[in-house]
Every structure is written in C-alpha cells, then in structure tokens.
Design an enzyme around this catalytic site. Structure first.
Site, PDB file in Angstrom:
ATOM      1  N   SER A 209       0.849  -1.191   0.000  1.00  0.00           N
ATOM      2  CA  SER A 209       0.000   0.000   0.000  1.00  0.00           C
ATOM      3  C   SER A 209       0.881   1.236   0.000  1.00  0.00           C
ATOM      4  O   SER A 209       2.107   1.154   0.132  1.00  0.00           O
ATOM      5  CB  SER A 209      -0.913   0.010   1.228  1.00  0.00           C
ATOM      6  OG  SER A 209      -0.146   0.099   2.414  1.00  0.00           O
ATOM      7  N   LYS A 210       0.256   2.393  -0.125  1.00  0.00           N
ATOM      8  CA  LYS A 210       1.023   3.634  -0.200  1.00  0.00           C
ATOM      9  C   LYS A 210       1.855   3.888   1.049  1.00  0.00           C
ATOM     10  O   LYS A 210       2.904   4.514   0.991  1.00  0.00           O
ATOM     11  CB  LYS A 210       0.063   4.804  -0.449  1.00  0.00           C
ATOM     12  CG  LYS A 210      -0.500   4.839  -1.860  1.00  0.00           C
ATOM     13  CD  LYS A 210      -1.353   6.071  -2.097  1.00  0.00           C
ATOM     14  CE  LYS A 210      -1.877   6.106  -3.517  1.00  0.00           C
ATOM     15  NZ  LYS A 210      -2.725   7.279  -3.765  1.00  0.00           N
ATOM     16  N   ARG A 211       1.391   3.395   2.192  1.00  0.00           N
ATOM     17  CA  ARG A 211       2.127   3.676   3.428  1.00  0.00           C
ATOM     18  C   ARG A 211       3.446   2.902   3.508  1.00  0.00           C
ATOM     19  O   ARG A 211       4.338   3.264   4.258  1.00  0.00           O
ATOM     20  CB  ARG A 211       1.271   3.367   4.656  1.00  0.00           C
ATOM     21  CG  ARG A 211       1.008   1.916   4.897  1.00  0.00           C
ATOM     22  CD  ARG A 211       0.233   1.667   6.180  1.00  0.00           C
ATOM     23  NE  ARG A 211      -0.147   0.274   6.313  1.00  0.00           N
ATOM     24  CZ  ARG A 211       0.670  -0.692   6.691  1.00  0.00           C
ATOM     25  NH1 ARG A 211       1.933  -0.411   6.969  1.00  0.00           N
ATOM     26  NH2 ARG A 211       0.255  -1.941   6.777  1.00  0.00           N
ATOM     27  N   ASN A 212       3.581   1.828   2.719  1.00  0.00           N
ATOM     28  CA  ASN A 212       4.836   1.073   2.787  1.00  0.00           C
ATOM     29  C   ASN A 212       5.552   1.010   1.441  1.00  0.00           C
ATOM     30  O   ASN A 212       6.327   0.111   1.175  1.00  0.00           O
ATOM     31  CB  ASN A 212       4.614  -0.343   3.351  1.00  0.00           C
ATOM     32  CG  ASN A 212       3.463  -1.073   2.674  1.00  0.00           C
ATOM     33  OD1 ASN A 212       3.232  -0.885   1.487  1.00  0.00           O
ATOM     34  ND2 ASN A 212       2.760  -1.905   3.424  1.00  0.00           N
ATOM     35  N   GLY A 213       5.296   1.996   0.582  1.00  0.00           N
ATOM     36  CA  GLY A 213       6.019   2.079  -0.682  1.00  0.00           C
ATOM     37  C   GLY A 213       5.143   2.634  -1.784  1.00  0.00           C
ATOM     38  O   GLY A 213       3.922   2.610  -1.699  1.00  0.00           O
TER      39      GLY A 213
END
Length: 283
Positions: A209-213
């Site tokens: 997801s955006k929070r991890n890449g």
C-alpha cells in the site's frame, strides 16, 4: 481460442498489482495464441474518473501490454438490464422491496438471486479444487435496481459476452467466485477457468500500500525506471520459469510464460531488486 481480460476500475491511480495482473493475462493469452482484452469497469459513477481510465490505458501501453479488444462496462448497461429481467421472468431472481442501507426510511427495489444453498466446487489452476457452501450467502443482491447491476452480476455478464475463457486475477477475489458461479448457472453461461494469483506484499508481508512504498506505475515511470525493467521484475513476482536466469524481455516472457509456473505464496516487493534489474536494462 484462449481469451483473457484485465478489468480495472478507473477509481484511482494504476496500482502495481493491477499491472502485474494485466501482464500475466497478456502473457498467457499471447503464449497460447489467444486474445487479451481490456474492460474498464466504470459503473461506479461517483468515483470513476476519465483521467484514471487514461492513465490505465497509457501506463499499460507504455509497458508494451497492448489490448486487442476494449470495452467500457458502463456502455453495457442495457445488456445487463436485459439479463436481469430474464432472471426475474424465469423466477431465478426476484425484485425485493427493502429499506435502503444508505438512506434510512427510503424504500428501494433490489434484485436478489435465488440461492440453492449447496456446495460449490471450482478448480483453481494455481491452487487446485476449492469448495464453498453457499448457504451463508442467502438470496444475495445482484442489482441495486433492475437497471443498476452490482459488480458480481456485471462481471459474469461481461465475461460471457466477451467469451472470456480464463479469469486470471488476484487471490483476494477467491471469495467472489462462488457468487459469480451461482450467477453463471442461473444465466446458463459456461464457467471460465480460474487462476488466482498471489498478492504482492510489502517487506513486512502486509498488502502493498502507499504507506509502505510507492504503488502507482506512473510514479515509477516518472522516477526513470525503464518499461523493460518493470515488466522483467513484475513477471518474477509470483511466477518462476525454472532455472537461474532472471533477465527476460517481453518477447522472452511470451515464449516462456504459463500458469503452471505461478506460485501460491505472496510475492514480496523489493525496491532494491527492482533498481538492480533497472540498472541491468540501462546498461
């Protein structure tokens, strides 16, 4: 003839997971001399955006993943309504007057499929036989109104008319398959072959997801990654052709790819590995 499709919703940026699914559909169709199609599932009027549709088409074309047929789901609503009316006329579905979940106090006319409440087994090319009991689903809703089909119904109708033979998609769709098979049986459509791909995971094995890449293909393009590198790297996320070779062009992948090489376990996204593959293609 083998026919595959990618069916993205234009409700956000082109996710790297969608790109990998498109790639596998493309490779499988091309390896077997078949047809690869794109269907834009744009019936969510509130969230679907033209710019997202354009990004999907542009991004996949940039990678060389070019469709031979193109359909917009919103343009098929008359056909969906025709099939819904047919099911109601045959008493395989019924129109139910119910209170709206979104607007308390308002009555809506939803369409529910009559559920025979039994075991459904389908063969997944990647995972083998999978069985679900349909009883817990009850008579489930397939349309918000006779002219407003839900996802499960529209997908079945569209795959039927597009003569899709193989539904290749992420494993998060496994639970959707039972509903779709019941709809297929009610409509009298042939059952496609199913292959559910492992999800692309972050380093901590959570869903990417955006929070991890970064998750958007266009972000990687704008950073300077080459299309050849992204195709090469994505192909090896969840698929193994055997041997130690790691560098493949799109033509190489068309020649080698088949579903028996797809793995069951989640594939971890590794940016450093992608950088290494990109450097090789730059050289």
């Amino acid at each position: 003839m083998i026919r595959t499709r990618i069916a993205p919703s234009p409700t956000g940026r082109l996710h790297i997971g969608t790109v990998r699914t498109a790639l596998f559909n493309y490779l499988y169709a091309k390896h077997h001399g078949g047809v690869y199609a794109m269907r834009i599932e744009d019936t969510d009027k509130a969230r679907s955006k033209k710019e997202h549709e354009e990004e999907i088409i542009e991004g996949l074309a940039w990678l060389g993943i070019k469709h031979e047929e193109f359909v917009r789901q919103s343009e098929r609503l008359p056909r969906h309504q025709e099939l819904l009316e047919k099911l109601v006329a045959e008493d395989k579905a019924n129109v139910s007057e119910e209170e709206s979940k979104n607007e308390p106090g308002k009555t809506v006319s939803v369409v529910r499929l009559r559920n025979p409440s039994r075991d459904v087994t389908f063969n997944d090319i990647v995972r083998g036989d999978i069985t679900f009991h349909t009883g817990e689903l009850g008579d489930f809703v397939i349309a918000r109104a006779i002219d407003d089909p839900l996802y499960h119904f529209a997908v079945v109708a569209d795959d039927w008319d597009m003569e899709v033979t193989h539904v290749i998609r992420g494993e998060d769709h496994i639970s959707n398959t039972t509903r779709q098979i019941l709809i297929q049986e009610a409509l009298g459509t042939p059952r496609p072959f199913y292959a559910h791909l492992p999800l692309i995971l972050a380093a901590d094995r959570s869903k990417l997801s955006k929070r991890n890449g970064a998750t958007s293909l266009i972000e990687y393009r704008d950073e300077g990654f080459l299309p050849e590198a992204i195709v090469n790297y994505l192909a090896l996320l969840g698929w193994n052709p055997g041997g130690n070779e790691e560098h493949y062009s799109l033509d190489d992948l068309v020649r080698l790819f088949d579903l028996d090489g797809v793995q069951k376990g989640g594939a971890v996204w590794d940016r450093e590995k992608l950088l290494s593959v990109n450097q090789r293609w730059m050289r």
